[in-house]
Design a protein around this motif. Structure first.
Motif, PDB file in Angstrom:
ATOM      1  N   LEU A   1     -11.796   5.865  -4.173  1.00 28.35           N
ATOM      2  CA  LEU A   1     -12.728   6.624  -5.009  1.00 28.35           C
ATOM      3  C   LEU A   1     -14.110   5.981  -5.002  1.00 28.35           C
ATOM      4  CD1 LEU A   1     -12.825   9.113  -6.874  1.00 28.35           C
ATOM      5  CD2 LEU A   1     -12.331   7.570  -8.771  1.00 28.35           C
ATOM      6  N   ILE A   2     -14.142   4.665  -5.055  1.00 28.09           N
ATOM      7  CA  ILE A   2     -15.418   3.944  -4.998  1.00 28.09           C
ATOM      8  C   ILE A   2     -16.100   4.191  -3.663  1.00 28.09           C
ATOM      9  CG2 ILE A   2     -16.465   1.634  -4.954  1.00 28.09           C
ATOM     10  CD1 ILE A   2     -14.190   0.829  -6.963  1.00 28.09           C
ATOM     11  N   GLY A   3     -15.322   4.143  -2.574  1.00 25.36           N
ATOM     12  CA  GLY A   3     -15.877   4.415  -1.250  1.00 25.36           C
ATOM     13  C   GLY A   3     -16.420   5.822  -1.137  1.00 25.36           C
ATOM     14  N   LEU A   4     -15.700   6.784  -1.687  1.00 32.73           N
ATOM     15  CA  LEU A   4     -16.154   8.175  -1.656  1.00 32.73           C
ATOM     16  C   LEU A   4     -17.435   8.340  -2.462  1.00 32.73           C
ATOM     17  CD1 LEU A   4     -15.742  11.112  -0.850  1.00 32.73           C
ATOM     18  CD2 LEU A   4     -14.223  11.360  -2.818  1.00 32.73           C
ATOM     19  N   ALA A   5     -17.498   7.718  -3.622  1.00 33.97           N
ATOM     20  CA  ALA A   5     -18.693   7.827  -4.464  1.00 33.97           C
ATOM     21  C   ALA A   5     -19.920   7.224  -3.786  1.00 33.97           C
ATOM     22  CB  ALA A   5     -18.446   7.150  -5.807  1.00 33.97           C
TER      23      ALA A   5
ATOM     24  N   ARG B   1     -17.503  16.561  -3.569  1.00 33.40           N
ATOM     25  CA  ARG B   1     -16.544  15.444  -3.651  1.00 33.40           C
ATOM     26  C   ARG B   1     -17.209  14.165  -4.158  1.00 33.40           C
ATOM     27  NH1 ARG B   1     -15.058  17.676   1.425  1.00 33.40           N
ATOM     28  NH2 ARG B   1     -13.160  18.883   1.213  1.00 33.40           N
ATOM     29  N   VAL B   2     -18.393  13.878  -3.635  1.00 35.41           N
ATOM     30  CA  VAL B   2     -19.128  12.678  -4.060  1.00 35.41           C
ATOM     31  C   VAL B   2     -19.500  12.791  -5.544  1.00 35.41           C
ATOM     32  CG1 VAL B   2     -21.287  11.392  -3.762  1.00 35.41           C
ATOM     33  CG2 VAL B   2     -19.962  12.093  -1.759  1.00 35.41           C
ATOM     34  N   GLY B   3     -19.917  13.972  -5.961  1.00 32.28           N
ATOM     35  CA  GLY B   3     -20.260  14.181  -7.371  1.00 32.28           C
ATOM     36  C   GLY B   3     -19.064  13.992  -8.287  1.00 32.28           C
ATOM     37  N   VAL B   4     -17.926  14.552  -7.904  1.00 35.10           N
ATOM     38  CA  VAL B   4     -16.711  14.400  -8.710  1.00 35.10           C
ATOM     39  C   VAL B   4     -16.287  12.937  -8.750  1.00 35.10           C
ATOM     40  CG1 VAL B   4     -14.252  14.954  -8.820  1.00 35.10           C
ATOM     41  CG2 VAL B   4     -15.913  16.768  -8.374  1.00 35.10           C
ATOM     42  N   ALA B   5     -16.362  12.257  -7.602  1.00 40.85           N
ATOM     43  CA  ALA B   5     -15.989  10.841  -7.565  1.00 40.85           C
ATOM     44  C   ALA B   5     -16.882  10.030  -8.504  1.00 40.85           C
ATOM     45  CB  ALA B   5     -16.082  10.311  -6.134  1.00 40.85           C
ATOM     46  N   ASN B   6     -18.173  10.304  -8.488  1.00 39.04           N
ATOM     47  CA  ASN B   6     -19.094   9.594  -9.384  1.00 39.04           C
ATOM     48  C   ASN B   6     -18.809   9.901 -10.844  1.00 39.04           C
ATOM     49  OD1 ASN B   6     -21.095   7.874  -7.964  1.00 39.04           O
ATOM     50  ND2 ASN B   6     -21.389   9.749  -6.784  1.00 39.04           N
ATOM     51  N   ASP B   7     -18.502  11.161 -11.148  1.00 41.87           N
ATOM     52  CA  ASP B   7     -18.155  11.520 -12.528  1.00 41.87           C
ATOM     53  C   ASP B   7     -16.912  10.778 -12.996  1.00 41.87           C
ATOM     54  OD1 ASP B   7     -20.300  13.223 -12.745  1.00 41.87           O
ATOM     55  OD2 ASP B   7     -19.124  15.067 -12.470  1.00 41.87           O
TER      56      ASP B   7
ATOM     57  N   LEU C   1     -15.695   7.942 -11.862  1.00 40.07           N
ATOM     58  CA  LEU C   1     -16.003   6.516 -12.016  1.00 40.07           C
ATOM     59  C   LEU C   1     -16.826   6.266 -13.279  1.00 40.07           C
ATOM     60  CD1 LEU C   1     -16.771   5.473  -8.334  1.00 40.07           C
ATOM     61  CD2 LEU C   1     -14.773   4.840  -9.718  1.00 40.07           C
ATOM     62  N   ASN C   2     -17.747   7.156 -13.598  1.00 42.11           N
ATOM     63  CA  ASN C   2     -18.546   7.002 -14.825  1.00 42.11           C
ATOM     64  C   ASN C   2     -17.669   7.117 -16.071  1.00 42.11           C
ATOM     65  OD1 ASN C   2     -20.967   6.591 -13.488  1.00 42.11           O
ATOM     66  ND2 ASN C   2     -21.521   8.745 -13.507  1.00 42.11           N
ATOM     67  N   GLU C   3     -16.762   8.103 -16.102  1.00 36.08           N
ATOM     68  CA  GLU C   3     -15.849   8.248 -17.234  1.00 36.08           C
ATOM     69  C   GLU C   3     -14.973   7.006 -17.383  1.00 36.08           C
ATOM     70  OE1 GLU C   3     -13.599  11.827 -16.779  1.00 36.08           O
ATOM     71  OE2 GLU C   3     -15.341  13.114 -17.118  1.00 36.08           O
ATOM     72  N   ARG C   4     -14.508   6.492 -16.268  1.00 36.99           N
ATOM     73  CA  ARG C   4     -13.658   5.295 -16.281  1.00 36.99           C
ATOM     74  C   ARG C   4     -14.442   4.100 -16.830  1.00 36.99           C
ATOM     75  NH1 ARG C   4     -11.618   1.237 -13.028  1.00 36.99           N
ATOM     76  NH2 ARG C   4      -9.346   1.155 -13.012  1.00 36.99           N
ATOM     77  N   GLU C   5     -15.686   3.956 -16.395  1.00 37.08           N
ATOM     78  CA  GLU C   5     -16.520   2.846 -16.865  1.00 37.08           C
ATOM     79  C   GLU C   5     -16.777   2.945 -18.366  1.00 37.08           C
ATOM     80  OE1 GLU C   5     -18.304  -0.661 -16.921  1.00 37.08           O
ATOM     81  OE2 GLU C   5     -17.251   0.173 -15.195  1.00 37.08           O
ATOM     82  N   ILE C   6     -16.984   4.143 -18.861  1.00 37.02           N
ATOM     83  CA  ILE C   6     -17.169   4.340 -20.303  1.00 37.02           C
ATOM     84  C   ILE C   6     -15.924   3.902 -21.060  1.00 37.02           C
ATOM     85  CG2 ILE C   6     -17.384   6.122 -22.088  1.00 37.02           C
ATOM     86  CD1 ILE C   6     -19.293   7.585 -20.086  1.00 37.02           C
ATOM     87  N   LEU C   7     -14.748   4.266 -20.558  1.00 41.41           N
ATOM     88  CA  LEU C   7     -13.501   3.862 -21.211  1.00 41.41           C
ATOM     89  C   LEU C   7     -13.325   2.347 -21.174  1.00 41.41           C
ATOM     90  CD1 LEU C   7     -11.184   6.683 -19.877  1.00 41.41           C
ATOM     91  CD2 LEU C   7     -11.972   6.388 -22.228  1.00 41.41           C
ATOM     92  N   LEU C   8     -13.652   1.718 -20.045  1.00 41.16           N
ATOM     93  CA  LEU C   8     -13.551   0.261 -19.958  1.00 41.16           C
ATOM     94  C   LEU C   8     -14.510  -0.406 -20.949  1.00 41.16           C
ATOM     95  CD1 LEU C   8     -13.277  -0.203 -16.084  1.00 41.16           C
ATOM     96  CD2 LEU C   8     -11.464  -0.553 -17.778  1.00 41.16           C
TER      97      LEU C   8
END
Length: 108
Positions: free
Chosen positions: A42-46, A58-64, A66-73
């Motif tokens: 996912l990081i590679g795709l983003a 696909r790149v936009g979804v991957a970035n979204d 990853l951003n949601e995941r970072e917010i949760l972390l």
């Protein structure tokens, strides 16, 4: 004080928000450690350069994601919950290393 290990993927914001609330309730008595597997694909795709409109999506979804995941972390960190985000091939070793670090710091 007990170490509570929770292995999860943090992909869905709503269930993850409930999980954060439950872990926050454990924190005064126990030490929760959330262990997640980082998604290198996912990081590679983003980070990739889109060549087609489908690639842009696909790149936009991957970035979204990853951003949601970072917010949760960040929410977990903000609540004082220990987090280990590790590649799948290193998760066992890094989990044991984190446990030993917590013991050395007298957090358990």
């Amino acid at each position: 004080r007990s170490l509570i290990l929770l292995f999860t993927d943090l992909t869905m914001p709503e269930p993850s928000s409930r999980m954060i609330a439950y872990l926050s309730r454990l924190k005064p008595v126990h030490l929760p450690l959330v262990v997640t597997i980082s998604d290198d694909a996912l990081i590679g795709l983003a980070d990739s350069q889109p060549r087609t409109p489908e690639d842009m999506f696909r790149v936009g979804v991957a970035n979204d994601l990853l951003n949601e995941r970072e917010i949760l972390l960040q929410k977990l960190h903000g609540r004082g919950i220990q987090v280990l985000d590790s590649p799948a091939d290193q998760i066992a070793v890094q989990t044991v290393e984190r446990y030993l670090t917590l013991k050395r710091r007298l957090l358990l």
